[in-house]
Design an enzyme around this catalytic site. Structure first.
Site, PDB file in Angstrom:
ATOM      1  CE  LYS A  13      53.608  36.397  86.511  1.00  0.00           C
ATOM      2  NZ  LYS A  13      54.552  35.385  87.029  1.00  0.00           N
ATOM      3  NE  ARG A 159      64.066  38.505  85.217  1.00  0.00           N
ATOM      4  CZ  ARG A 159      62.739  38.414  85.323  1.00  0.00           C
ATOM      5  NH1 ARG A 159      61.985  38.316  84.234  1.00  0.00           N
ATOM      6  NH2 ARG A 159      62.155  38.424  86.496  1.00  0.00           N
TER       7      ARG A 159
HETATM    8  P1  AP5 Z   1      58.071  33.306  81.729  1.00  0.00           P
HETATM    9  O1  AP5 Z   1      56.960  33.405  80.745  1.00  0.00           O
HETATM   10  O2  AP5 Z   1      59.207  34.245  81.578  1.00  0.00           O
HETATM   11  O3  AP5 Z   1      57.472  33.339  83.220  1.00  0.00           O
HETATM   12  P2  AP5 Z   1      56.836  34.517  84.056  1.00  0.00           P
HETATM   13  O4  AP5 Z   1      55.649  33.957  84.766  1.00  0.00           O
HETATM   14  O5  AP5 Z   1      56.606  35.723  83.199  1.00  0.00           O
HETATM   15  O6  AP5 Z   1      58.034  34.727  85.090  1.00  0.00           O
HETATM   16  P3  AP5 Z   1      58.751  36.047  85.612  1.00  0.00           P
HETATM   17  O7  AP5 Z   1      59.979  35.569  86.324  1.00  0.00           O
HETATM   18  O8  AP5 Z   1      58.996  37.032  84.530  1.00  0.00           O
HETATM   19  O9  AP5 Z   1      57.678  36.539  86.579  1.00  0.00           O
HETATM   20  P4  AP5 Z   1      57.839  37.290  87.879  1.00  0.00           P
HETATM   21  O10 AP5 Z   1      56.416  37.486  88.158  1.00  0.00           O
HETATM   22  O11 AP5 Z   1      58.625  36.764  88.991  1.00  0.00           O
HETATM   23  O12 AP5 Z   1      58.774  38.484  87.423  1.00  0.00           O
HETATM   24  P5  AP5 Z   1      58.453  39.991  87.073  1.00  0.00           P
HETATM   25  O13 AP5 Z   1      59.251  40.318  85.892  1.00  0.00           O
HETATM   26  O14 AP5 Z   1      56.991  40.266  87.105  1.00  0.00           O
HETATM   27  O15 AP5 Z   1      58.611  31.799  81.710  1.00  0.00           O
HETATM   28  C1  AP5 Z   1      59.701  31.401  82.523  1.00  0.00           C
HETATM   29  C2  AP5 Z   1      60.571  30.390  81.755  1.00  0.00           C
HETATM   30  O16 AP5 Z   1      59.814  29.212  81.521  1.00  0.00           O
HETATM   31  C3  AP5 Z   1      61.032  30.888  80.377  1.00  0.00           C
HETATM   32  O17 AP5 Z   1      62.348  30.436  80.166  1.00  0.00           O
HETATM   33  C4  AP5 Z   1      60.058  30.228  79.384  1.00  0.00           C
HETATM   34  O18 AP5 Z   1      60.667  29.988  78.123  1.00  0.00           O
HETATM   35  C5  AP5 Z   1      59.720  28.935  80.113  1.00  0.00           C
HETATM   36  N1  AP5 Z   1      58.332  28.511  79.879  1.00  0.00           N
HETATM   37  C6  AP5 Z   1      57.210  29.292  79.841  1.00  0.00           C
HETATM   38  N2  AP5 Z   1      56.114  28.535  79.626  1.00  0.00           N
HETATM   39  C7  AP5 Z   1      56.541  27.247  79.565  1.00  0.00           C
HETATM   40  C8  AP5 Z   1      55.883  25.997  79.361  1.00  0.00           C
HETATM   41  N3  AP5 Z   1      54.551  25.919  79.209  1.00  0.00           N
HETATM   42  N4  AP5 Z   1      56.641  24.878  79.347  1.00  0.00           N
HETATM   43  C9  AP5 Z   1      57.998  24.952  79.520  1.00  0.00           C
HETATM   44  N5  AP5 Z   1      58.680  26.095  79.700  1.00  0.00           N
HETATM   45  C10 AP5 Z   1      57.958  27.239  79.714  1.00  0.00           C
HETATM   46  O19 AP5 Z   1      59.040  40.717  88.386  1.00  0.00           O
HETATM   47  C11 AP5 Z   1      60.432  40.786  88.651  1.00  0.00           C
HETATM   48  C12 AP5 Z   1      60.662  41.589  89.927  1.00  0.00           C
HETATM   49  O20 AP5 Z   1      60.145  42.948  89.767  1.00  0.00           O
HETATM   50  C13 AP5 Z   1      59.933  41.080  91.193  1.00  0.00           C
HETATM   51  O21 AP5 Z   1      60.668  40.065  91.849  1.00  0.00           O
HETATM   52  C14 AP5 Z   1      59.839  42.379  92.026  1.00  0.00           C
HETATM   53  O22 AP5 Z   1      61.063  42.689  92.630  1.00  0.00           O
HETATM   54  C15 AP5 Z   1      59.549  43.442  90.979  1.00  0.00           C
HETATM   55  N6  AP5 Z   1      58.110  43.628  90.747  1.00  0.00           N
HETATM   56  C16 AP5 Z   1      57.417  43.421  89.591  1.00  0.00           C
HETATM   57  N7  AP5 Z   1      56.110  43.674  89.752  1.00  0.00           N
HETATM   58  C17 AP5 Z   1      55.956  44.051  91.045  1.00  0.00           C
HETATM   59  C18 AP5 Z   1      54.830  44.411  91.844  1.00  0.00           C
HETATM   60  N8  AP5 Z   1      53.585  44.429  91.322  1.00  0.00           N
HETATM   61  N9  AP5 Z   1      55.040  44.724  93.143  1.00  0.00           N
HETATM   62  C19 AP5 Z   1      56.278  44.736  93.677  1.00  0.00           C
HETATM   63  N10 AP5 Z   1      57.385  44.387  92.979  1.00  0.00           N
HETATM   64  C20 AP5 Z   1      57.235  44.048  91.681  1.00  0.00           C
END
Ligand code: AP5
Length: 216
Positions: A13, A159
């Site tokens: 994402k 992270r």
């Molecule tokens: P990346 O693009 O970073 O993936 P992502 O989907 O953004 O993953 P996140 O871990 O950031 O999402 P998340 O939803 O768990 O975390 P968030 O920060 O929202 O890609 C991942 C990896 O894959 C990278 O190394 C990239 O280079 C690689 N990659 C990407 N595309 C690729 C491809 N096509 N092929 C190969 N490799 C690829 O949330 C973190 C924490 O915050 C949560 O756990 C929670 O505690 C809290 N939080 C956030 N929002 C909320 C909410 N709404 N409610 C409650 N808690 C929340």
């Protein structure tokens, strides 16, 4: 263009949002980035959120709903927005509906980026992040200089929630609390599934094919 980027942790994402926000000129609103900025700055919100984030748990709904309500009022959302990481629970989705009705900016598309669990674990355990927001992968998208961000020269780090045990917990919570929103948005006729297993460029092209008709 009013969009939610939906999908499990590691689906890509954030990677896609970085390009999409430039391409369509709409703000990328990542609740994870907002929470991490608060953690870095040591705000009360950040101190509270870190306890949940480090364990891979969701931060309480009322905190997130407040963040999103305030953020969507800002003037840069006047021509649209791209939400990433929100909503993650049914109460968050219901609150979003009400917020968007009040500001007259209803959701147009929810892009559900689908990637199997095994690949998600590989992606997250190899991810390296910079505090400037850039993200790399040790195998799929390595930095030119090991350990250093190509964009700002900052030091890359892993992270806390990308450790394998925490990733597994995040995936369990995603399945239990967030996946039900797929049916929620499908029933409203605005969900589009995206195969997230191809290259970053392949996935970007699939998403553009879906979003281009919504361009104003
Ligand atoms: P990346 O693009 O970073 O993936 P992502 O989907 O953004 O993953 P996140 O871990 O950031 O999402 P998340 O939803 O768990 O975390 P968030 O920060 O929202 O890609 C991942 C990896 O894959 C990278 O190394 C990239 O280079 C690689 N990659 C990407 N595309 C690729 C491809 N096509 N092929 C190969 N490799 C690829 O949330 C973190 C924490 O915050 C949560 O756990 C929670 O505690 C809290 N939080 C956030 N929002 C909320 C909410 N709404 N409610 C409650 N808690 C929340």
């Amino acid at each position: 263009m009013n969009i939610v980027l939906f999908g499990p942790p590691g689906a890509g994402k954030g990677t896609q949002a970085k390009e999409l926000t430039k391409h369509y000129n709409i703000p990328h609103i990542s609740t994870g980035d907002i929470l991490r900025a608060n953690v870095r700055e040591g705000t009360n919100l950040g101190i509270k959120a870190k306890e949940y984030m480090d364990k891979g748990e969701l931060v309480p709904d009322e905190v997130l709903i407040g963040i999103i309500r305030d953020r969507l009022q800002l003037s840069d959302c006047k021509d649209g927005y791209m939400l990433d990481g929100y909503p993650r629970t049914l109460p968050q989705a219901e609150a979003l509906k009400e917020i968007l009705e009040n500001i007259n900016k209803p959701l147009e598309v929810v892009l559900n980026i689908d990637v199997p669990d095994k690949e998600l674990i590989d992606r997250l355990s190899g991810r390296r992040t910079c505090s400037c927001g850039e993200s790399y992968h040790l195998m799929f998208n390595p930095p030119l200089d090991e350990g250093t961000c190509g964009a700002c020269g900052g030091k890359l780090y892993q992270r806390d929630d990308d450790r394998e045990d925490v990733v597994r917990q995040r995936l369990e919570i995603y399945a239990a609390k967030t996946m039900p929103l797929i049916d929620y948005y499908n029933n409203r006729g605005i969900l589009v599934n995206i195969d997230g297993t191809g290259s970053v460029e392949d996935v970007f092209k699939q998403i553009r094919d879906v979003l281009d008709p919504y361009r104003k």
